[in-house]
Structures are given as C-alpha cells and as structure tokens.
Design a protein around this motif. Structure first.
Motif, PDB file in Angstrom:
ATOM      1  N   ALA A  36       0.814  -1.224   0.000  1.00  0.00           N
ATOM      2  CA  ALA A  36       0.000   0.000   0.000  1.00  0.00           C
ATOM      3  C   ALA A  36       0.843   1.266   0.000  1.00  0.00           C
ATOM      4  CB  ALA A  36      -0.937   0.004   1.211  1.00  0.00           C
ATOM      5  N   LEU A  37       1.964   1.268   0.708  1.00  0.00           N
ATOM      6  CA  LEU A  37       2.766   2.490   0.801  1.00  0.00           C
ATOM      7  C   LEU A  37       3.340   2.911  -0.554  1.00  0.00           C
ATOM      8  CD1 LEU A  37       3.836   4.745   2.545  1.00  0.00           C
ATOM      9  CD2 LEU A  37       5.769   3.285   3.183  1.00  0.00           C
ATOM     10  N   PRO A  38       3.990   2.025  -1.319  1.00  0.00           N
ATOM     11  CA  PRO A  38       4.459   2.440  -2.654  1.00  0.00           C
ATOM     12  C   PRO A  38       3.311   2.876  -3.565  1.00  0.00           C
ATOM     13  CG  PRO A  38       5.493   0.376  -2.003  1.00  0.00           C
ATOM     14  CD  PRO A  38       4.404   0.646  -1.014  1.00  0.00           C
ATOM     15  N   LEU A  39       2.192   2.161  -3.510  1.00  0.00           N
ATOM     16  CA  LEU A  39       1.044   2.547  -4.325  1.00  0.00           C
ATOM     17  C   LEU A  39       0.535   3.925  -3.913  1.00  0.00           C
ATOM     18  CD1 LEU A  39      -1.090   1.935  -6.456  1.00  0.00           C
ATOM     19  CD2 LEU A  39      -2.385   0.677  -4.706  1.00  0.00           C
ATOM     20  N   ALA A  40       0.515   4.199  -2.612  1.00  0.00           N
ATOM     21  CA  ALA A  40       0.058   5.496  -2.123  1.00  0.00           C
ATOM     22  C   ALA A  40       0.955   6.627  -2.622  1.00  0.00           C
ATOM     23  CB  ALA A  40       0.018   5.494  -0.595  1.00  0.00           C
ATOM     24  N   ILE A  41       2.254   6.385  -2.671  1.00  0.00           N
ATOM     25  CA  ILE A  41       3.180   7.404  -3.172  1.00  0.00           C
ATOM     26  C   ILE A  41       2.889   7.695  -4.640  1.00  0.00           C
ATOM     27  CG2 ILE A  41       5.601   7.883  -3.706  1.00  0.00           C
ATOM     28  CD1 ILE A  41       6.345   6.283  -1.205  1.00  0.00           C
ATOM     29  N   VAL A  42       2.651   6.646  -5.414  1.00  0.00           N
ATOM     30  CA  VAL A  42       2.320   6.832  -6.841  1.00  0.00           C
ATOM     31  C   VAL A  42       1.035   7.636  -6.989  1.00  0.00           C
ATOM     32  CG1 VAL A  42       1.669   5.642  -8.962  1.00  0.00           C
ATOM     33  CG2 VAL A  42       3.547   4.758  -7.567  1.00  0.00           C
ATOM     34  N   ILE A  43       0.014   7.294  -6.226  1.00  0.00           N
ATOM     35  CA  ILE A  43      -1.269   8.000  -6.318  1.00  0.00           C
ATOM     36  C   ILE A  43      -1.114   9.455  -5.911  1.00  0.00           C
ATOM     37  CG2 ILE A  43      -3.645   8.081  -5.487  1.00  0.00           C
ATOM     38  CD1 ILE A  43      -2.986   5.749  -7.354  1.00  0.00           C
ATOM     39  N   ALA A  44      -0.341   9.707  -4.850  1.00  0.00           N
ATOM     40  CA  ALA A  44      -0.119  11.089  -4.411  1.00  0.00           C
ATOM     41  C   ALA A  44       0.588  11.894  -5.494  1.00  0.00           C
ATOM     42  CB  ALA A  44       0.697  11.102  -3.120  1.00  0.00           C
ATOM     43  N   LEU A  45       1.573  11.290  -6.157  1.00  0.00           N
ATOM     44  CA  LEU A  45       2.284  11.988  -7.228  1.00  0.00           C
ATOM     45  C   LEU A  45       1.376  12.224  -8.436  1.00  0.00           C
ATOM     46  CD1 LEU A  45       5.783  10.252  -7.097  1.00  0.00           C
ATOM     47  CD2 LEU A  45       5.128  12.490  -6.200  1.00  0.00           C
ATOM     48  N   LEU A  46       0.483  11.293  -8.703  1.00  0.00           N
ATOM     49  CA  LEU A  46      -0.474  11.507  -9.785  1.00  0.00           C
ATOM     50  C   LEU A  46      -1.355  12.716  -9.495  1.00  0.00           C
ATOM     51  CD1 LEU A  46      -1.668   7.868 -10.659  1.00  0.00           C
ATOM     52  CD2 LEU A  46      -0.262   9.389 -12.070  1.00  0.00           C
ATOM     53  N   ARG A  47      -1.774  12.849  -8.251  1.00  0.00           N
ATOM     54  CA  ARG A  47      -2.639  13.972  -7.889  1.00  0.00           C
ATOM     55  C   ARG A  47      -1.910  15.317  -7.972  1.00  0.00           C
ATOM     56  NH1 ARG A  47      -7.139  13.632  -3.536  1.00  0.00           N
ATOM     57  NH2 ARG A  47      -7.808  15.186  -5.038  1.00  0.00           N
ATOM     58  N   LEU A  48      -0.587  15.279  -7.881  1.00  0.00           N
ATOM     59  CA  LEU A  48       0.204  16.512  -7.938  1.00  0.00           C
ATOM     60  C   LEU A  48       0.913  16.683  -9.275  1.00  0.00           C
ATOM     61  CD1 LEU A  48       1.797  16.294  -4.373  1.00  0.00           C
ATOM     62  CD2 LEU A  48      -0.050  17.814  -5.090  1.00  0.00           C
ATOM     63  N   ALA A  49       0.673  15.787 -10.198  1.00  0.00           N
ATOM     64  CA  ALA A  49       1.363  15.827 -11.493  1.00  0.00           C
ATOM     65  C   ALA A  49       0.989  17.089 -12.277  1.00  0.00           C
ATOM     66  CB  ALA A  49       1.007  14.591 -12.308  1.00  0.00           C
ATOM     67  N   PRO A  50       1.880  17.539 -13.147  1.00  0.00           N
ATOM     68  CA  PRO A  50       1.608  18.757 -13.920  1.00  0.00           C
ATOM     69  C   PRO A  50       0.616  18.549 -15.063  1.00  0.00           C
ATOM     70  CG  PRO A  50       3.755  17.863 -14.507  1.00  0.00           C
ATOM     71  CD  PRO A  50       3.258  17.037 -13.362  1.00  0.00           C
ATOM     72  N   TYR A  51       0.148  17.322 -15.239  1.00  0.00           N
ATOM     73  CA  TYR A  51      -0.783  17.030 -16.326  1.00  0.00           C
ATOM     74  C   TYR A  51      -2.170  16.752 -15.760  1.00  0.00           C
ATOM     75  CZ  TYR A  51       3.644  16.451 -18.765  1.00  0.00           C
ATOM     76  OH  TYR A  51       4.908  16.643 -19.259  1.00  0.00           O
ATOM     77  N   ARG A  52      -3.180  17.382 -16.340  1.00  0.00           N
ATOM     78  CA  ARG A  52      -4.538  17.275 -15.825  1.00  0.00           C
ATOM     79  C   ARG A  52      -5.069  15.834 -15.877  1.00  0.00           C
ATOM     80  NH1 ARG A  52      -8.364  21.280 -15.178  1.00  0.00           N
ATOM     81  NH2 ARG A  52      -6.494  22.593 -14.999  1.00  0.00           N
ATOM     82  N   ALA A  53      -4.743  15.116 -16.944  1.00  0.00           N
ATOM     83  CA  ALA A  53      -5.230  13.741 -17.076  1.00  0.00           C
ATOM     84  C   ALA A  53      -4.725  12.857 -15.933  1.00  0.00           C
ATOM     85  CB  ALA A  53      -4.806  13.158 -18.414  1.00  0.00           C
ATOM     86  N   LEU A  54      -3.451  13.026 -15.566  1.00  0.00           N
ATOM     87  CA  LEU A  54      -2.902  12.245 -14.461  1.00  0.00           C
ATOM     88  C   LEU A  54      -3.552  12.636 -13.136  1.00  0.00           C
ATOM     89  CD1 LEU A  54       0.903  12.211 -15.387  1.00  0.00           C
ATOM     90  CD2 LEU A  54      -0.824  10.450 -15.808  1.00  0.00           C
ATOM     91  N   GLN A  55      -3.831  13.918 -12.964  1.00  0.00           N
ATOM     92  CA  GLN A  55      -4.519  14.374 -11.760  1.00  0.00           C
ATOM     93  C   GLN A  55      -5.899  13.731 -11.651  1.00  0.00           C
ATOM     94  OE1 GLN A  55      -4.595  18.672 -11.661  1.00  0.00           O
ATOM     95  NE2 GLN A  55      -2.393  18.846 -12.018  1.00  0.00           N
ATOM     96  N   TRP A  56      -6.586  13.646 -12.776  1.00  0.00           N
ATOM     97  CA  TRP A  56      -7.916  13.026 -12.766  1.00  0.00           C
ATOM     98  C   TRP A  56      -7.839  11.549 -12.381  1.00  0.00           C
ATOM     99  CZ3 TRP A  56      -9.806  15.376 -18.069  1.00  0.00           C
ATOM    100  CH2 TRP A  56     -10.171  16.708 -17.853  1.00  0.00           C
ATOM    101  N   ILE A  57      -6.814  10.863 -12.876  1.00  0.00           N
ATOM    102  CA  ILE A  57      -6.659   9.446 -12.528  1.00  0.00           C
ATOM    103  C   ILE A  57      -6.453   9.291 -11.018  1.00  0.00           C
ATOM    104  CG2 ILE A  57      -5.179   7.416 -12.782  1.00  0.00           C
ATOM    105  CD1 ILE A  57      -4.633   8.329 -15.651  1.00  0.00           C
ATOM    106  N   GLY A  58      -5.545  10.093 -10.469  1.00  0.00           N
ATOM    107  CA  GLY A  58      -5.280  10.025  -9.035  1.00  0.00           C
ATOM    108  C   GLY A  58      -6.494  10.391  -8.203  1.00  0.00           C
ATOM    109  N   THR A  59      -7.168  11.458  -8.586  1.00  0.00           N
ATOM    110  CA  THR A  59      -8.353  11.891  -7.851  1.00  0.00           C
ATOM    111  C   THR A  59      -9.470  10.866  -7.956  1.00  0.00           C
ATOM    112  OG1 THR A  59      -7.802  14.221  -8.229  1.00  0.00           O
ATOM    113  CG2 THR A  59     -10.085  13.719  -7.627  1.00  0.00           C
ATOM    114  N   GLY A  60      -9.665  10.327  -9.161  1.00  0.00           N
ATOM    115  CA  GLY A  60     -10.707   9.322  -9.354  1.00  0.00           C
ATOM    116  C   GLY A  60     -10.476   8.087  -8.503  1.00  0.00           C
TER     117      GLY A  60
END
Length: 231
Positions: A36-60
């Motif tokens: 869970a911890l490595p996955l959580a880091i990936v999801i957190a980075l997706l939510r902060l990514a400079p690309y809107r599509a990646l942010q949507w994936i993380g938020t979703g």
C-alpha cells in the motif's frame, strides 16, 4: 456455560487456532503495508502531477476507493472479480487460498487511498521553494520529488501514516467475512466449538491492542531518531 479457562490460551487445539489466526493477521497486515505504501506514493504523485489527465486518474482512484466501505471491496474481490475470469481460472483460484489474496488486494487498494492523501498533504507541507530550486538545477518532476521533496514529506507524514497503519492492522479483522483464517475467524471457531467467548475474544483484543501500541512505539522512535527538518 463454561467458566473462564486460562489454560485454553496456553496450550491445546484452541490455543493453536488462535496463534495461527494471529500469524495470518500479521502476514496479511505486513503484505498490505508493504504494497500500500508504494502505491500510495504513486497516487499522491499523480494527484500533484503537472498534467490534468494524471490528476484526474489520481483523484478518481482516491474518491472511488474511499467512498466505498471496506467490506464491499473485500466482497467484490472475492466474489465479483473472479466472475470476470474464464471458468477454468476461476476454479483454480477458489481451489487455492484465494480468500487471502482477495483480502490482501482489497486492503491494499483501500489503505493506499487514505495513505495517498496523507502523503499529498506532507508534500504540500514542504516549502515550494525547495521543489522550485530542484527544478532550477535541471531536475525533472519525478527526480525532484524523489530526491528533494519526498524524503522530507515522508517524515512529516509519519504521524498520520502511523494512524493509517494502525487502522489497517485493525481492519484485517474484516477479512473474516470472506473466510480468511485470521484472528477474528479463529476466535469465532473457538467460541462455536467450546463456548469460550471471553478467552477467545480476550486474546484477540489483547493482540490488536499490543500490535497498535507496538506500532505507536516504533513511530515515536522514528520521529525522535530522525526529527523533521525543513528549510
């Protein structure tokens, strides 16, 4: 109704059941935390990514997982997900210890959603100038996060991550609904077989409490050993 029997917890068949359940709970919690911890880091980075599509994936991901009860996740991965597979593969899954695998998947995905929000808050707590300085030195988004921001953010998030780990440790008890032989499952077996509810569930209560206190002590030691320092 039998009276309190301390010997039940010290030796015999019922003792073996409870100890086996404890080991399964520890194994389930350890695997889940490690995944869970490595996955959580990936999801957190997706939510902060400079690309809107990646942010949507993380938020979703976060919104989908957090707003569905844990028991529903476990039931889906045990009963629902295999129905999407070919019959031969489905039969092989159920012939093995798939209930443990389903519980590990459900708990991992569930815990990662909450941990991701803790890590994202920790990243935002680090002064933005540090990230900007790393980018000015030529580091890309991921290298800047990995080398400069994340090491500090993970220290900042030790207390909330500890809370999530403790919650996860206690949430392993929900796996009993799909037949995982963890502590609650084995305690129910003892209660059904011998009507020793006090001993069985007292053992479970003490084990969960001891695990939570041990995790708290470890986190306190880590926080004192490596205190948070930000510029």
């Amino acid at each position: 109704m039998p009276g309190f029997d301390l010997q039940l917890l010290l030796h015999g068949q019922y003792h073996d059941w409870l100890v086996a359940g404890l080991l399964v709970s520890l194994k389930l919690a350890g695997i889940t935390i490690a995944c869970a911890l490595p996955l959580a880091i990936v999801i957190a980075l997706l939510r902060l990514a400079p690309y809107r599509a990646l942010q949507w994936i993380g938020t979703g991901y976060v919104e989908l997982i957090r707003n569905v009860p844990l028991i529903a996740h476990l039931l889906f991965w045990y009963f629902g997900a295999p129905e999407l597979l070919p019959d031969a593969l489905k039969e092989r899954l159920y012939a093995g210890s798939y209930e443990f695998v389903a519980a590990a998947i459900g708990l991992t995905l569930y815990a990662a959603a909450f941990m991701a929000e803790n890590i994202r808050s920790g990243i935002r707590a680090i002064p933005a100038v540090q990230f900007e300085a790393a980018r000015a030195l030529g580091l890309g988004f991921l290298p800047a996060m990995r080398r400069v921001v994340l090491p500090q953010a993970l220290r900042v998030t030790v207390p909330p991550l500890l809370s999530q780990v403790i919650i996860l440790w206690n949430d392993t008890s929900v796996a009993t609904v799909i037949g995982v032989g963890e502590m609650m499952y084995q305690a129910a077996r003892v209660e059904t077989a011998a009507f020793h509810s006090v001993e069985a569930f007292g053992f479970v209560t003490a084990a969960y409490l001891a695990g939570s206190l041990a995790l708290t002590a470890v986190a306190t030691w880590i926080h004192r050993r490596w205190p948070v320092r930000t510029l």
